[in-house]
Design an enzyme around this catalytic site. Structure first.
Site, PDB file in Angstrom:
ATOM      1  N   SER A 118      11.149  12.223  -6.162  1.00  0.00           N
ATOM      2  CA  SER A 118      10.975  12.046  -7.601  1.00  0.00           C
ATOM      3  C   SER A 118       9.575  12.385  -8.112  1.00  0.00           C
ATOM      4  O   SER A 118       9.161  13.522  -8.036  1.00  0.00           O
ATOM      5  CB  SER A 118      11.361  10.612  -7.961  1.00  0.00           C
ATOM      6  OG  SER A 118      11.381  10.454  -9.326  1.00  0.00           O
ATOM      7  N   HIS A 119       8.855  11.373  -8.572  1.00  0.00           N
ATOM      8  CA  HIS A 119       7.552  11.607  -9.198  1.00  0.00           C
ATOM      9  C   HIS A 119       6.417  11.651  -8.176  1.00  0.00           C
ATOM     10  O   HIS A 119       5.263  11.806  -8.555  1.00  0.00           O
ATOM     11  CB  HIS A 119       7.279  10.494 -10.214  1.00  0.00           C
ATOM     12  CG  HIS A 119       7.307   9.134  -9.587  1.00  0.00           C
ATOM     13  ND1 HIS A 119       8.492   8.533  -9.217  1.00  0.00           N
ATOM     14  CD2 HIS A 119       6.321   8.290  -9.227  1.00  0.00           C
ATOM     15  CE1 HIS A 119       8.233   7.357  -8.653  1.00  0.00           C
ATOM     16  NE2 HIS A 119       6.915   7.182  -8.656  1.00  0.00           N
ATOM     17  N   ASP A 285      10.013  14.586 -14.756  1.00  0.00           N
ATOM     18  CA  ASP A 285       9.420  14.468 -13.425  1.00  0.00           C
ATOM     19  C   ASP A 285      10.076  15.430 -12.438  1.00  0.00           C
ATOM     20  O   ASP A 285      10.951  16.221 -12.813  1.00  0.00           O
ATOM     21  CB  ASP A 285       9.490  13.010 -12.926  1.00  0.00           C
ATOM     22  CG  ASP A 285      10.903  12.570 -12.585  1.00  0.00           C
ATOM     23  OD1 ASP A 285      11.858  13.166 -13.125  1.00  0.00           O
ATOM     24  OD2 ASP A 285      11.057  11.621 -11.797  1.00  0.00           O
ATOM     25  N   ASP A 287      12.356  15.389 -10.184  1.00  0.00           N
ATOM     26  CA  ASP A 287      13.814  15.485 -10.044  1.00  0.00           C
ATOM     27  C   ASP A 287      14.540  15.374 -11.377  1.00  0.00           C
ATOM     28  O   ASP A 287      15.772  15.322 -11.406  1.00  0.00           O
ATOM     29  CB  ASP A 287      14.341  14.435  -9.060  1.00  0.00           C
ATOM     30  CG  ASP A 287      14.115  13.020  -9.547  1.00  0.00           C
ATOM     31  OD1 ASP A 287      13.088  12.779 -10.207  1.00  0.00           O
ATOM     32  OD2 ASP A 287      14.962  12.142  -9.279  1.00  0.00           O
ATOM     33  N   ASP A 289      14.827  12.995 -13.743  1.00  0.00           N
ATOM     34  CA  ASP A 289      15.430  11.799 -14.333  1.00  0.00           C
ATOM     35  C   ASP A 289      14.480  11.057 -15.273  1.00  0.00           C
ATOM     36  O   ASP A 289      14.905  10.181 -16.020  1.00  0.00           O
ATOM     37  CB  ASP A 289      16.024  10.862 -13.260  1.00  0.00           C
ATOM     38  CG  ASP A 289      15.030  10.432 -12.213  1.00  0.00           C
ATOM     39  OD1 ASP A 289      13.884  10.914 -12.245  1.00  0.00           O
ATOM     40  OD2 ASP A 289      15.398   9.615 -11.342  1.00  0.00           O
ATOM     41  N   ARG A 290      13.189  11.407 -15.234  1.00  0.00           N
ATOM     42  CA  ARG A 290      12.255  10.748 -16.164  1.00  0.00           C
ATOM     43  C   ARG A 290      11.906  11.667 -17.324  1.00  0.00           C
ATOM     44  O   ARG A 290      12.027  12.886 -17.214  1.00  0.00           O
ATOM     45  CB  ARG A 290      10.939  10.414 -15.457  1.00  0.00           C
ATOM     46  CG  ARG A 290      11.084   9.432 -14.346  1.00  0.00           C
ATOM     47  CD  ARG A 290       9.719   9.079 -13.818  1.00  0.00           C
ATOM     48  NE  ARG A 290       9.868   8.076 -12.767  1.00  0.00           N
ATOM     49  CZ  ARG A 290       8.927   7.228 -12.415  1.00  0.00           C
ATOM     50  NH1 ARG A 290       7.749   7.267 -13.017  1.00  0.00           N
ATOM     51  NH2 ARG A 290       9.139   6.357 -11.456  1.00  0.00           N
ATOM     52  N   GLU A 372      10.567   1.006 -18.572  1.00  0.00           N
ATOM     53  CA  GLU A 372       9.259   1.357 -19.118  1.00  0.00           C
ATOM     54  C   GLU A 372       8.664   2.559 -18.403  1.00  0.00           C
ATOM     55  O   GLU A 372       7.776   3.207 -18.920  1.00  0.00           O
ATOM     56  CB  GLU A 372       8.313   0.166 -19.040  1.00  0.00           C
ATOM     57  CG  GLU A 372       8.300  -0.617 -17.726  1.00  0.00           C
ATOM     58  CD  GLU A 372       7.834   0.151 -16.527  1.00  0.00           C
ATOM     59  OE1 GLU A 372       6.869   0.906 -16.692  1.00  0.00           O
ATOM     60  OE2 GLU A 372       8.419  -0.003 -15.444  1.00  0.00           O
ATOM     61  N   LYS A 384      19.250   7.774 -14.624  1.00  0.00           N
ATOM     62  CA  LYS A 384      18.491   8.030 -15.834  1.00  0.00           C
ATOM     63  C   LYS A 384      18.405   9.540 -16.018  1.00  0.00           C
ATOM     64  O   LYS A 384      18.607  10.294 -15.077  1.00  0.00           O
ATOM     65  CB  LYS A 384      17.120   7.372 -15.772  1.00  0.00           C
ATOM     66  CG  LYS A 384      16.266   7.677 -14.556  1.00  0.00           C
ATOM     67  CD  LYS A 384      15.052   6.757 -14.567  1.00  0.00           C
ATOM     68  CE  LYS A 384      14.035   7.115 -13.517  1.00  0.00           C
ATOM     69  NZ  LYS A 384      14.265   6.497 -12.216  1.00  0.00           N
ATOM     70  N   ARG A 513       1.565  -2.957  -9.763  1.00  0.00           N
ATOM     71  CA  ARG A 513       1.794  -2.663 -11.180  1.00  0.00           C
ATOM     72  C   ARG A 513       1.652  -3.955 -11.963  1.00  0.00           C
ATOM     73  O   ARG A 513       2.202  -4.991 -11.580  1.00  0.00           O
ATOM     74  CB  ARG A 513       3.195  -2.104 -11.402  1.00  0.00           C
ATOM     75  CG  ARG A 513       3.543  -0.900 -10.545  1.00  0.00           C
ATOM     76  CD  ARG A 513       4.714  -0.117 -11.156  1.00  0.00           C
ATOM     77  NE  ARG A 513       5.302   0.820 -10.224  1.00  0.00           N
ATOM     78  CZ  ARG A 513       4.787   1.996  -9.879  1.00  0.00           C
ATOM     79  NH1 ARG A 513       3.615   2.370 -10.394  1.00  0.00           N
ATOM     80  NH2 ARG A 513       5.413   2.795  -9.036  1.00  0.00           N
TER      81      ARG A 513
HETATM   82  C1  VG1 Z   1       9.349   3.133 -10.033  1.00  0.00           C
HETATM   83  C2  VG1 Z   1       9.566   2.619 -11.441  1.00  0.00           C
HETATM   84  C3  VG1 Z   1      11.026   2.263 -11.653  1.00  0.00           C
HETATM   85  C4  VG1 Z   1      11.900   3.489 -11.343  1.00  0.00           C
HETATM   86  C5  VG1 Z   1      11.599   3.983  -9.930  1.00  0.00           C
HETATM   87  C6  VG1 Z   1      12.347   5.243  -9.584  1.00  0.00           C
HETATM   88  O1  VG1 Z   1       9.653   2.114  -9.099  1.00  0.00           O
HETATM   89  O2  VG1 Z   1       8.742   1.510 -11.685  1.00  0.00           O
HETATM   90  O3  VG1 Z   1      11.196   1.826 -12.973  1.00  0.00           O
HETATM   91  O4  VG1 Z   1      13.255   3.175 -11.443  1.00  0.00           O
HETATM   92  O5  VG1 Z   1      10.208   4.256  -9.804  1.00  0.00           O
HETATM   93  O6  VG1 Z   1      12.042   6.293 -10.454  1.00  0.00           O
HETATM   94  P1  VG1 Z   1       8.523   1.237  -8.388  1.00  0.00           P
HETATM   95  O7  VG1 Z   1       9.248   0.393  -7.402  1.00  0.00           O
HETATM   96  O8  VG1 Z   1       7.547   2.207  -7.778  1.00  0.00           O
HETATM   97  O9  VG1 Z   1       7.864   0.467  -9.466  1.00  0.00           O
HETATM   98  V1  VG1 Z   1      12.165   7.901  -9.930  1.00  0.00           V
HETATM   99  O10 VG1 Z   1      12.064   8.855 -11.247  1.00  0.00           O
HETATM  100  O11 VG1 Z   1      10.826   7.882  -8.821  1.00  0.00           O
HETATM  101  O12 VG1 Z   1      13.558   7.983  -9.040  1.00  0.00           O
HETATM  102 CO    CO Z   2      12.564  10.765 -10.819  1.00  0.00          CO
END
Ligand code: VG1
Ligand code: CO
Length: 561
Positions: A118-119, A285, A287, A289-290, A372, A384, A513
């Protein structure tokens, strides 16, 4: 037709293959080590019922990061040997996470294996990730991810069909073996068909290309997978010129960047928007989804974004029969429930991570939800959806016949009040001090010594009295499963909240966080600077309650949202 040549590979468990908030995420170097990935993939198949697996269809694809293509070949071989009948793979191995969810649903597949961190940054020194989604198109729940993890701790064999190899993932065609097919599919078509049924594309196109409006739009794919989608959807379908699209060539290391659409990691877009170069700027991002959405010199907070999409649901054809319910993750600002109350629809607060929304959607009690962390979505799929959120905003602007996001948001605040909101991320802290700091806070929560405690704000001189504090626990209203330790919450008598959480998506050390949320209704207090407005709450959280600096040695967060 060629027969599958199935081999059994002896293997030994690897430590630490426990999926986090969204799948297993590790350094590429760790994932490339011996049978590391093979073990995890075989463990997924070990928990799926054999009769369902036999002849099933699976969707496979990823965000195009380093090792994506090799991992896909490995999945083909292990899937074939475990009885899967067909794999639908995205062209060049590319599929966004929301597109995978759409394809699983449209083609009634058994599930999907998604290759993304993802990100998180990619490349040989970056991260790799893998997760399993179920037949509803959504991430597997904790009962399944825990079962997969358990398998990884005892695994001894991998079944692999070693003569399965598809070197050409570019040509849209099928490759067949006896009892097994790999079909290379267009990465965008199914997803685009779905979006066209959700939105009124012609009205958006009319708005986007109206010369009297001169609507200036910019999309930044951050060198992730949505580059492929951006061109087809924004340019070919909605009529924006290709010059609106930046960083739209997927790259194995995201062009050296951090594919996280926020104010820190999308500097190019943020600079342009601050210069007033566009009316709407957005990014997604790695993948897809953001989403981050910005107006002309205006930041749209993701917690506000989901609240506004819900409040403006009538602009979106998919919601023409009304909303079934609304939901947000616990740390997300409380803006959304004011809309739920106003619209008289059910409201849910779930733990962080998309997997908790799926059950509510499958039970037909949830239409729109968000986090958020730049995640917004609806029950059109079970992930998402970054591009969906962007098109929602295009549709809302078109519906309201204005090019100003800021105008729409400010109207909303003056009706509902504003939740001032911010999140501080302290990335890659040593695990020990981070855990000690969390223990220090949870001790004050467990003893309930915080309740009734008064803090005087250093900025606003207001007295903040703690009304309630807990370690957030969620009982799923549908399957009654319980998820504990989902974040430390401190709630004040005025509704303000401070939340502490450890991230579950990082691959090294710990990320702390801290979330701040403060509700304001006074009409002359709706346009303040966020950091100044929240200064007292931030001070209480960092200096008085957690002593974060003392524990972690960090003066400043890496990312402020
Ligand atoms: C983070 C975000 C969470 C999101 C998750 C996956 O998780 O806070 O809201 O669903 O990433 O997003 P964490 O546990 O690092 O706070 V993605 O776009 O990385 O699949
Ligand atoms: Co993502």
């Amino acid at each position: 037709m060629t027969k599958l040549e199935i081999k059994i590979i002896e293997t030994k468990p690897f430590d630490g293959q426990k999926p986090g908030t969204s799948g297993l995420r590790k350094k590429v170097t760790e994932v490339m080590n011996g049978n590391y990935l093979g073990n995890f993939v075989q463990s997924i198949f070990n928990v799926l019922p054999k009769d369902k697996l036999k002849g099933s269809t699976l969707v496979v694809g990823g965000d195009g990061r380093y090792y994506n293509k090799q991992a896909i070949q490995l999945i083909f071989q292990i899937a074939a040997a475990n009885g899967v009948g067909k794999i639908l793979v995205g062209q060049n191995g590319l599929l966004s996470t929301p597109a995978i969810s759409a394809i699983v649903r449209a083609r009634q597949a058994l599930g999907a294996i998604i290759l993304t961190a993802s990100h998180n940054p990619g490349g040989p020194k970056g991260d790799f990730g893998i997760k399993y989604n179920q037949s509803n198109g959504g991430p597997a729940p904790e009962s399944i991810t825990n079962a997969i993890y358990k398998e990884t701790t005892t695994i001894t064999q991998i079944h692999s069909a070693e003569n399965v190899n598809v070197s050409d993932l570019y040509t849209l065609q099928s490759h067949e073996w006896e009892g097994f097919t790999v079909e290379v599919i267009d990465s965008v078509s199914d997803y685009l068909t779905l979006l066209k049924s959700v939105f009124d594309f012609p009205s958006i196109k009319k708005f986007a290309t109206d010369p009297t409006k001169n609507f200036r739009f910019n999309f930044d794919a951050m060198s992730g997978v949505t580059g492929v989608y951006g061109k087809r959807i924004f340019s070919d379908e909605l009529g924006f010129p290709e010059s609106c699209l930046i960083n739209c060539i997927p790259s194995e290391d995201f062009n050296g960047g951090h594919p996280d659409p926020n104010l820190t990691y999308a500097p190019e877009l943020v600079r342009k928007m601050n210069n007033g170069e566009f009316d709407m700027g957005c990014a997604s991002d790695g993948d897809g989804d953001r989403n981050m959405i910005l107006g002309n010199r205006f930041f749209l907070n993701p917690s506000d974004s989901v609240a506004l999409i819900a409040a403006n649901y009538q602009a979106i054809p998919y919601f023409r029969n009304g909303l079934k319910g609304l939901a947000r993750s616990m740390p997300t600002s409380a803006a959304l429930e004011r809309v739920a109350t106003d619209l008289k629809v059910p409201f849910f607060e779930v733990p962080t991570g998309w997997k908790f929304f799926g059950n509510l959607m499958d039970a037909d009690t949830l239409s729109i939800c968000g986090e958020e962390s730049f995640g917004t979505g609806s029950d059109h799929i079970r992930e998402k959806d970054g591009i969906w959120a962007i098109v929602c905003w295009l549709q809302i602007l078109a519906f309201n016949n204005t090019t100003s996001l800021e105008e729409i948001v400010k109207k909303h605040w003056s009706k509902y009040g504003r939740n001032y909101y911010s999140r501080y991320d302290y990335e890659e802290i040593d695990t020990k001090p981070a855990e000690e700091m969390m223990k220090h806070v949870s001790a004050q929560i467990n003893s309930q010594e915080l309740v009734g405690k008064k803090f005087v704000g250093i900025q606003d001189n207001v007295t903040y009295e703690v009304a309630k504090c807990d370690d957030f626990e969620y009982k799923d209203p549908i399957d009654k499963s319980i998820s504990s330790h989902q974040g430390l919450r401190i709630i004040f008598t005025d509704g303000s909240r401070i939340i502490f959480r450890l991230s579950g998506t990082g691959s090294t050390g710990a990320t702390v966080r801290v979330y701040f949320d403060k509700y304001e209704t006074k009409q002359d207090q709706l346009n303040n600077n966020v950091q100044i407005h929240l200064k007292s709450l931030i001070h209480i959280a960092l200096e008085e309650i957690s002593k974060l600096k003392q524990y972690t040695g960090r003066d400043e967060p890496n990312v402020i949202t």
